[in-house]
Write a protein that holds these residues in place. Structure first.
Motif: not given
Length: 124
Positions: A21, A23, A78, A80
């Protein structure tokens, strides 16, 4: 100032999976093009995958070959990277990057903001 924080790295056995991830904070994430890069010990940082501002366009390095999937959730700021069928040669520090231009891009120099990286280690 945009800040990017990667998470989700770790130690996994060959054939395993990880989901990284990234952020973002401090900027307008939903307008940025985003990318994943990786750097193995003694090697140059290399492009892995990129996604445009909306998530409607993605681009992968040739070596990915369907093994990784990049995605983003603009509501959560976010991005991924789903990594499957991991191999020892995937061992590297994985970095996320953001570019003010909203399109996909494989060149490191086109990204203005970088995270600190997350270590991925694949054991044989």
């Amino acid at each position: 100032q945009v800040q990017l924080v990667e998470s989700g790295g770790g130690l996994v056995q060959t054939g395993g999976s990880l989901r990284l991830s990234c952020a973002a904070s401090g900027g307008n994430f939903r307008t940025y093009g985003m990318g994943w890069f990786r750097q193995a010990p003694g090697k140059e940082r290399e492009f892995v995958a990129s996604i445009n501002w909306s998530g409607g366009s993605v681009y992968y390095a040739d070596f990915v070959k369907g093994q990784f999937t990049i995605s983003r959730d603009n509501a959560k700021n976010t991005m991924y990277l789903q990594m499957n069928s991991l191999k020892p040669e995937d061992t590297a520090v994985y970095y996320c990057a953001a570019r003010v231009g909203g399109g996909i891009e494989s060149r490191k120099a086109s990204y203005e903001y970088w995270g600190q990286g997350t270590q991925v280690t694949v054991s044989s």
